[in-house]
Design a protein around this motif. Structure first.
Motif, PDB file in Angstrom:
ATOM      1  N   UNK A  67       0.897  -1.331   0.168  1.00  0.00           N
ATOM      2  CA  UNK A  67       0.002  -0.034   0.086  1.00  0.00           C
ATOM      3  C   UNK A  67       0.867   1.280  -0.110  1.00  0.00           C
ATOM      4  N   UNK A  68       0.605   2.007  -1.044  1.00  0.00           N
ATOM      5  CA  UNK A  68       1.288   3.321  -0.883  1.00  0.00           C
ATOM      6  C   UNK A  68       0.285   4.748  -0.522  1.00  0.00           C
ATOM      7  N   UNK A  69       0.772   5.135   0.383  1.00  0.00           N
ATOM      8  CA  UNK A  69      -0.046   6.240   1.153  1.00  0.00           C
ATOM      9  C   UNK A  69       0.228   7.449   0.301  1.00  0.00           C
ATOM     10  N   UNK A  70      -0.852   8.288   0.253  1.00  0.00           N
ATOM     11  CA  UNK A  70      -0.637   9.437  -0.376  1.00  0.00           C
ATOM     12  C   UNK A  70      -1.363  10.816   0.164  1.00  0.00           C
ATOM     13  N   UNK A  71      -0.753  11.781   0.379  1.00  0.00           N
ATOM     14  CA  UNK A  71      -1.638  12.883   1.266  1.00  0.00           C
ATOM     15  C   UNK A  71      -1.036  14.212   0.921  1.00  0.00           C
ATOM     16  N   UNK A  72      -2.029  15.186   0.894  1.00  0.00           N
ATOM     17  CA  UNK A  72      -1.344  16.786   0.904  1.00  0.00           C
ATOM     18  C   UNK A  72      -0.903  16.933   2.082  1.00  0.00           C
ATOM     19  N   UNK A 104       4.682   2.553   1.620  1.00  0.00           N
ATOM     20  CA  UNK A 104       5.536   3.813   1.051  1.00  0.00           C
ATOM     21  C   UNK A 104       4.484   4.710   1.003  1.00  0.00           C
ATOM     22  N   UNK A 105       5.222   5.938   0.730  1.00  0.00           N
ATOM     23  CA  UNK A 105       4.166   7.202   0.843  1.00  0.00           C
ATOM     24  C   UNK A 105       4.930   8.467   0.046  1.00  0.00           C
ATOM     25  N   UNK A 121       6.583  11.385   7.753  1.00  0.00           N
ATOM     26  CA  UNK A 121       6.886  10.638   9.004  1.00  0.00           C
ATOM     27  C   UNK A 121       5.548  10.268   9.944  1.00  0.00           C
ATOM     28  N   UNK A 122       4.519  10.945   9.585  1.00  0.00           N
ATOM     29  CA  UNK A 122       3.390  10.398  10.067  1.00  0.00           C
ATOM     30  C   UNK A 122       2.906   9.298   9.288  1.00  0.00           C
ATOM     31  N   UNK A 123       3.157   9.187   8.136  1.00  0.00           N
ATOM     32  CA  UNK A 123       2.723   8.174   7.065  1.00  0.00           C
ATOM     33  C   UNK A 123       3.594   6.842   7.835  1.00  0.00           C
ATOM     34  N   UNK A 124       4.863   7.168   7.870  1.00  0.00           N
ATOM     35  CA  UNK A 124       5.773   6.036   8.228  1.00  0.00           C
ATOM     36  C   UNK A 124       5.423   5.438   9.710  1.00  0.00           C
ATOM     37  N   UNK A 125       5.067   6.357  10.553  1.00  0.00           N
ATOM     38  CA  UNK A 125       4.248   5.719  11.892  1.00  0.00           C
ATOM     39  C   UNK A 125       3.115   4.811  11.581  1.00  0.00           C
ATOM     40  N   UNK A 126       2.260   5.232  10.884  1.00  0.00           N
ATOM     41  CA  UNK A 126       0.915   4.577  10.488  1.00  0.00           C
ATOM     42  C   UNK A 126       1.559   3.357   9.997  1.00  0.00           C
ATOM     43  N   UNK A 127       2.238   3.293   9.033  1.00  0.00           N
ATOM     44  CA  UNK A 127       2.749   1.928   8.481  1.00  0.00           C
ATOM     45  C   UNK A 127       3.401   1.152   9.653  1.00  0.00           C
ATOM     46  N   UNK A 128       4.128   1.781  10.445  1.00  0.00           N
ATOM     47  CA  UNK A 128       4.819   0.992  11.698  1.00  0.00           C
ATOM     48  C   UNK A 128       3.886   0.498  12.638  1.00  0.00           C
ATOM     49  N   UNK A 129       2.730   1.080  12.835  1.00  0.00           N
ATOM     50  CA  UNK A 129       1.733   0.799  13.749  1.00  0.00           C
ATOM     51  C   UNK A 129       1.195  -0.614  13.196  1.00  0.00           C
ATOM     52  N   UNK A 130       1.103  -0.800  11.650  1.00  0.00           N
ATOM     53  CA  UNK A 130       0.414  -1.769  11.272  1.00  0.00           C
ATOM     54  C   UNK A 130       1.558  -2.708  10.729  1.00  0.00           C
ATOM     55  N   UNK A 131       2.700  -2.734  11.328  1.00  0.00           N
ATOM     56  CA  UNK A 131       3.888  -3.754  11.212  1.00  0.00           C
ATOM     57  C   UNK A 131       4.079  -3.970   9.739  1.00  0.00           C
ATOM     58  N   UNK A 132       3.961  -2.830   9.014  1.00  0.00           N
ATOM     59  CA  UNK A 132       4.319  -2.995   7.567  1.00  0.00           C
ATOM     60  C   UNK A 132       5.889  -2.848   7.367  1.00  0.00           C
TER      61      UNK A 132
END
Length: 212
Positions: A67-72, A104-105, A121-132
């Motif tokens: 999953x690649x996360x994208x945000x403004x 990735x993001x 960094x917020x996207x990385x933390x989200x991924x880490x919380x999901x153990x990705x």
């Protein structure tokens, strides 16, 4: 694609989802570039906007290998629309539904900096919380010498993910061409890394003793 992109040529075809929120359309255009890069690298790709998620869209994310996360970047962090989506993933976080998927993001703001690093960094933390497993951009910085230009890949010099800049008063289809190419390469990199991970898992399963 340049040699920076890793192309899948064998093994299971990776399934990549691009999950993004877009306020003015610029981030949606970059999401399309990420999807295009992953598709060219051999992945099955689905891009979906995370506002108004349906059961089918949640199933797409659950079934994806990456999953690649994208945000403004708004006010120095992810957008409210993306944060709402992130909070809705909490049940999956507790059940481990996305554990060991690739992540990735990318993010976009009106300013050259715009505190985009905080959003990444917020996207990385989200991924880490999901153990990705987080995949970095994999590009050196561009536009950092007298011989460089704004058309360089990674022209804004981000490393955790792709950082893009779009003037706030231009149409969504006028995202910077260098940012489009950078996002395409991010998508290709994710597809390549995911293909390698899937191939490794398959090989490990074949080598495992019977009944283990």
């Amino acid at each position: 694609m340049t040699s920076t992109a890793m192309t899948s040529t064998a093994g299971p075809r990776p399934r990549v989802a691009v999950a993004y929120h877009s306020g003015r359309g610029h981030t949606a255009a970059l999401a399309a570039a990420v999807a295009d890069g992953a598709r060219q690298a051999g992945a099955e790709v689905t891009a979906l906007a995370v506002d108004g998620m349906t059961d089918h869209q949640w199933a797409v994310l659950d079934d994806a290998d990456a999953i690649v996360f994208g945000t403004p970047t708004y006010m120095g962090n992810v957008s409210a629309g993306f944060q709402t989506f992130a909070e809705r993933t909490s049940r999956r976080c507790h059940t481990g539904a996305w554990r060991d998927k690739v992540a990735a993001g990318f993010t976009n703001s009106g300013a050259k900096s715009g505190d985009k690093l905080q959003a990444l960094v917020s996207l990385v933390v989200l991924a880490a919380q999901h153990h990705m497993h987080w995949v970095s951009l994999g590009l050196g910085p561009g536009w950092n010498s007298t011989t460089g230009s704004e058309d360089d890949l990674n022209r804004l010099g981000f490393f955790l993910g792709a950082g893009a800049q779009s003037d706030t008063d231009v149409a969504a289809d006028r995202v910077h061409r260098a940012d489009v190419r950078t996002c395409q390469l991010l998508g290709a990199r994710v597809a390549g890394v995911t293909a390698q991970l899937l191939a490794g898992r398959t090989a490990t399963q074949r080598l495992a003793p019977a009944g283990s």
